[in-house]
Design a protein around this motif. Structure first.
Motif, PDB file in Angstrom:
ATOM      1  N   THR A 173      52.976  31.368  57.781  1.00 56.63           N
ATOM      2  CA  THR A 173      52.421  32.665  58.168  1.00 56.63           C
ATOM      3  C   THR A 173      53.538  33.663  58.460  1.00 56.63           C
ATOM      4  O   THR A 173      54.476  33.361  59.197  1.00 56.63           O
ATOM      5  CB  THR A 173      51.518  32.530  59.409  1.00 56.63           C
ATOM      6  N   GLY A 174      53.440  34.845  57.843  1.00 56.37           N
ATOM      7  CA  GLY A 174      54.474  35.856  58.005  1.00 56.37           C
ATOM      8  C   GLY A 174      55.625  35.717  57.033  1.00 56.37           C
ATOM      9  O   GLY A 174      56.494  36.589  56.967  1.00 56.37           O
ATOM     10  N   ASN A 191      54.723  37.421  50.639  1.00 55.79           N
ATOM     11  CA  ASN A 191      53.978  37.775  51.841  1.00 55.79           C
ATOM     12  C   ASN A 191      53.345  39.162  51.702  1.00 55.79           C
ATOM     13  O   ASN A 191      53.981  40.112  51.245  1.00 55.79           O
ATOM     14  CB  ASN A 191      54.919  37.769  53.053  1.00 55.79           C
TER      15      ASN A 191
END
Length: 274
Positions: A173-174, A191
């Motif tokens: 995530t990120g 992303n």
């Protein structure tokens, strides 16, 4: 509301189970384009695997676009220019490959017009069938992937892939976008890149408001564009969770669900009332 654009997922949305566009769907979309509505194809498929469908709907003649690789590429089908393109560095693809080994699943990507993988199995064959691309079985994924790639897929039995998805989403995530396009396909792109962000980029370029856009899909990789569009439409064959977040639910891909929406929300508005 006057809609100026309709954005369509392909598999299990516009396409019937045999991979073809029904006569009713085609007739409705051609009529919409003749009326000036942009028809945009948005798929997790590579660009190569969208060419024939874009040509069948004459997107070149109408100056329209395709969003391939889950939005990682936008292609103007008339000029073949790419106003937006996103890739993963070879090192990122290599790192994802190493994660796939750790998780006991297969990985694939695309180099040129080939599907590159170390392991040919039922899921790589499904991808080859969907895309019409050749499988290049290589002794070393890392050695074969020495250029930027648009995305990497991990493919495996759906039950196992659910666990892998949960683990890698938490880890990445990120850093990367992680999404499920089919129960057995887990996709990784840069992303922030998905069908929704790509659609936002396109409409800004064309001067179209999001309220003037209809987006239709059936899968988890369609969620971003369904939520972004003024009218997000889930197919009748979509999972319950997708239907719940949509603004409207149409019929299935086998019962001309796309045509029903085009006829109701676009073509009916063009018929004068007496």
């Amino acid at each position: 509301m006057t809609y100026k654009m309709i954005v369509l997922d392909l598999d299990d949305t516009l396409l019937r189970d045999d991979g073809t566009i029904s006569p009713r769907n085609k007739q409705a979309l051609m009529a919409a384009q003749e009326a000036g509505v942009k028809v945009v194809l948005a798929s997790g498929r590579p660009t190569y695997a969208m060419k024939a469908l874009a040509d069948e709907l004459e997107l070149e003649r109408f100056g329209s676009y395709i969003l391939s690789f889950n939005g990682a590429k936008i292609i103007n089908w008339k000029t073949r220019e790419e106003p937006f393109s996103s890739t993963l560095a070879p090192e990122t693809a290599h790192a994802l490959y190493e994660m796939s080994i750790q998780e006991g699943v297969s990985a694939l990507t695309y180099v040129g017009d080939d599907i590159v993988t170390e392991q040919v199995n039922e899921y790589t064959h499904i991808e080859a069938q969907i895309t019409g691309m050749k499988i290049a079985e290589v002794p070393s994924f890392i050695e074969a992937v020495q250029v930027p790639v648009v995305k990497v897929l991990m493919v495996e039995d759906p039950d196992k892939l659910v666990r892998v998805e949960e683990k890698l989403k938490a880890k990445l995530t990120g850093k990367l976008n992680v999404m499920r396009s089919k129960p057995f396909f887990l996709e990784f792109t840069e992303n922030g890149v998905n069908k929704g962000t790509s659609l936002n980029h396109l409409i800004k370029q064309l001067g179209i408001e999001r309220s003037e856009v209809i987006a239709m899909g059936d899968g988890y990789n369609d969620v971003a564009m369904l939520e972004f569009a003024g009218l997000g439409v889930a197919m009748g064959n979509a999972p319950k969770e997708i239907k719940q977040l949509a603004d409207y639910v149409t019929d299935t891909n086998m019962n001309d669900g796309v045509a029903q929406v085009v006829e109701s929300f676009i073509l009916n508005d063009l018929i004068p009332t007496t």
